[in-house]
Design a protein around this motif. Sequence first.
Motif, short mmCIF file in Angstrom:
data_model
loop_
_atom_site.label_atom_id
_atom_site.label_comp_id
_atom_site.label_asym_id
_atom_site.label_seq_id
_atom_site.Cartn_x
_atom_site.Cartn_y
_atom_site.Cartn_z
N ASP A 256 0.83 -1.21 0.00
CA ASP A 256 0.00 0.00 0.00
C ASP A 256 0.87 1.26 0.00
O ASP A 256 1.21 1.78 1.06
CB ASP A 256 -0.92 -0.01 1.21
CG ASP A 256 -1.84 1.20 1.25
OD1 ASP A 256 -2.00 1.85 0.19
OD2 ASP A 256 -2.39 1.51 2.32
N PRO A 257 1.21 1.78 -1.20
CA PRO A 257 2.06 2.98 -1.27
C PRO A 257 1.46 4.19 -0.55
O PRO A 257 2.18 5.02 -0.02
CB PRO A 257 2.16 3.24 -2.78
CG PRO A 257 1.83 1.94 -3.43
CD PRO A 257 0.86 1.26 -2.52
N GLU A 258 0.11 4.28 -0.55
CA GLU A 258 -0.52 5.44 0.09
C GLU A 258 -0.24 5.49 1.59
O GLU A 258 -0.25 6.55 2.20
CB GLU A 258 -2.04 5.41 -0.15
CG GLU A 258 -2.44 5.63 -1.60
CD GLU A 258 -1.92 6.94 -2.15
OE1 GLU A 258 -2.05 7.98 -1.47
OE2 GLU A 258 -1.37 6.93 -3.27
N SER A 259 0.01 4.33 2.20
CA SER A 259 0.27 4.31 3.64
C SER A 259 1.55 5.04 3.99
O SER A 259 1.74 5.46 5.13
CB SER A 259 0.34 2.87 4.14
OG SER A 259 1.45 2.20 3.57
N PHE B 18 2.30 10.81 10.52
CA PHE B 18 2.58 10.31 11.87
C PHE B 18 3.95 10.78 12.33
O PHE B 18 4.13 11.20 13.49
CB PHE B 18 2.51 8.78 11.85
CG PHE B 18 2.96 8.12 13.12
CD1 PHE B 18 2.14 8.06 14.23
CD2 PHE B 18 4.23 7.56 13.21
CE1 PHE B 18 2.55 7.45 15.39
CE2 PHE B 18 4.65 6.95 14.38
CZ PHE B 18 3.81 6.89 15.46
N ARG B 19 4.94 10.74 11.44
CA ARG B 19 6.29 11.17 11.79
C ARG B 19 6.34 12.67 12.08
O ARG B 19 7.11 13.11 12.94
CB ARG B 19 7.27 10.80 10.67
CG ARG B 19 7.53 9.30 10.56
CD ARG B 19 8.45 8.98 9.39
NE ARG B 19 9.73 9.64 9.53
CZ ARG B 19 10.65 9.69 8.56
NH1 ARG B 19 10.42 9.13 7.38
NH2 ARG B 19 11.79 10.31 8.77
N HIS B 20 5.54 13.46 11.38
CA HIS B 20 5.46 14.89 11.68
C HIS B 20 5.16 15.12 13.16
O HIS B 20 5.80 15.93 13.82
CB HIS B 20 4.37 15.56 10.83
CG HIS B 20 4.86 16.16 9.56
ND1 HIS B 20 5.65 17.29 9.51
CD2 HIS B 20 4.67 15.80 8.27
CE1 HIS B 20 5.91 17.59 8.26
NE2 HIS B 20 5.33 16.70 7.48
N ALA B 21 4.17 14.39 13.64
CA ALA B 21 3.74 14.57 15.03
C ALA B 21 4.78 14.04 16.02
O ALA B 21 5.16 14.74 16.96
CB ALA B 21 2.39 13.88 15.25
N LEU C 16 8.68 0.52 16.12
CA LEU C 16 8.39 0.80 14.71
C LEU C 16 9.64 0.83 13.84
O LEU C 16 9.58 1.26 12.68
CB LEU C 16 7.65 2.14 14.59
CG LEU C 16 6.23 2.17 15.13
CD1 LEU C 16 5.65 3.58 15.07
CD2 LEU C 16 5.33 1.21 14.36
N THR C 17 10.77 0.37 14.36
CA THR C 17 12.02 0.44 13.60
C THR C 17 11.91 -0.18 12.21
O THR C 17 12.33 0.45 11.22
CB THR C 17 13.17 -0.21 14.39
OG1 THR C 17 13.45 0.60 15.53
CG2 THR C 17 14.43 -0.32 13.56
N PRO C 18 11.33 -1.38 12.03
CA PRO C 18 11.23 -1.93 10.67
C PRO C 18 10.37 -1.06 9.74
O PRO C 18 10.68 -0.91 8.56
CB PRO C 18 10.59 -3.32 10.88
CG PRO C 18 10.84 -3.64 12.32
CD PRO C 18 10.82 -2.34 13.03
N VAL C 19 9.27 -0.50 10.29
CA VAL C 19 8.39 0.35 9.50
C VAL C 19 9.12 1.63 9.10
O VAL C 19 9.06 2.07 7.94
CB VAL C 19 7.12 0.71 10.30
CG1 VAL C 19 6.20 1.60 9.49
CG2 VAL C 19 6.39 -0.56 10.70
N LEU C 20 9.81 2.25 10.05
CA LEU C 20 10.56 3.47 9.76
C LEU C 20 11.66 3.21 8.74
O LEU C 20 11.86 4.02 7.82
CB LEU C 20 11.17 4.04 11.05
CG LEU C 20 10.18 4.57 12.09
CD1 LEU C 20 10.91 4.92 13.38
CD2 LEU C 20 9.45 5.79 11.55
#
Length: 250
Positions: free
Chosen positions: A93-96, A103-106, A170-174
């Motif tokens: 899902d590229p949109e995610s 989320f990172r902004h916050a 969230l390390t793998p996601v980041l």
Amino acid sequence: MAYSKISQPKISDVIMNQLEQMILEGSLQPGQKLPPERELALQFEVSRPSLREAIQKLEAKGLLLRRQGGGTYVKEQLWQSLADPIVELMQGDPESQYDLLEFRHATEGMMAYFAALRGTDADMQNIQRMIQEVEDAEGIEAQAAAIVHFYRAVAEASHNVAMLHLVLSLTPVLHQNVAQNLELLSRREEASSMANKHRRALLAAIIRRDPEAAREASNDHLSYIEEVMLSVREEDSRLQRSLRRLKSGV
């Protein structure tokens, strides 16, 4: 009047609580090997049987893992339960990736704010080292790993355990998000140098202990990445439309 006897805590429980606190604060990282029992016993100034009992209790809690003949480690899996399903969902899902940038902004803005507010001199030196590792890294995977380490250093400097463990979980996601962003940035000649410039501005704000400037620098950096992402993907979309027209003969 009779007073009840105050019971003293067991030495092993005191050691266990201290080790738990070190894991909570991130002083002991997932996968990190603990020093040998003899060395730990000297550090805590306790007997080895008391230390061994504390380690056994932490093993039972699922925080430590003892390998036969290979030492004792902080469990790798402590922060994987949240990340793994999300990685799987995001891969298709590229949109995610845009959601993750929001989320990172916050979160990263707040981490930068508190790092500038609370960071120690040692924290500042660590962040500086991580920035240098980012700039010295070669290849997208190495750069992505270095950038995630940089954000972890900022989280550690915030001295907020909730923020730190959010980054760890969230390390793998980041890592995936950063690697995809680096792929897109590589298609703009000036983008990589601009991203490094933004990170340097973030570092400068944290070091001079200006929380508002640090949060603004973090947001400016992520806004720039989002702008490049949108621009590159719009170009890709136009190219795909052109190719479809060519194939249809229109």
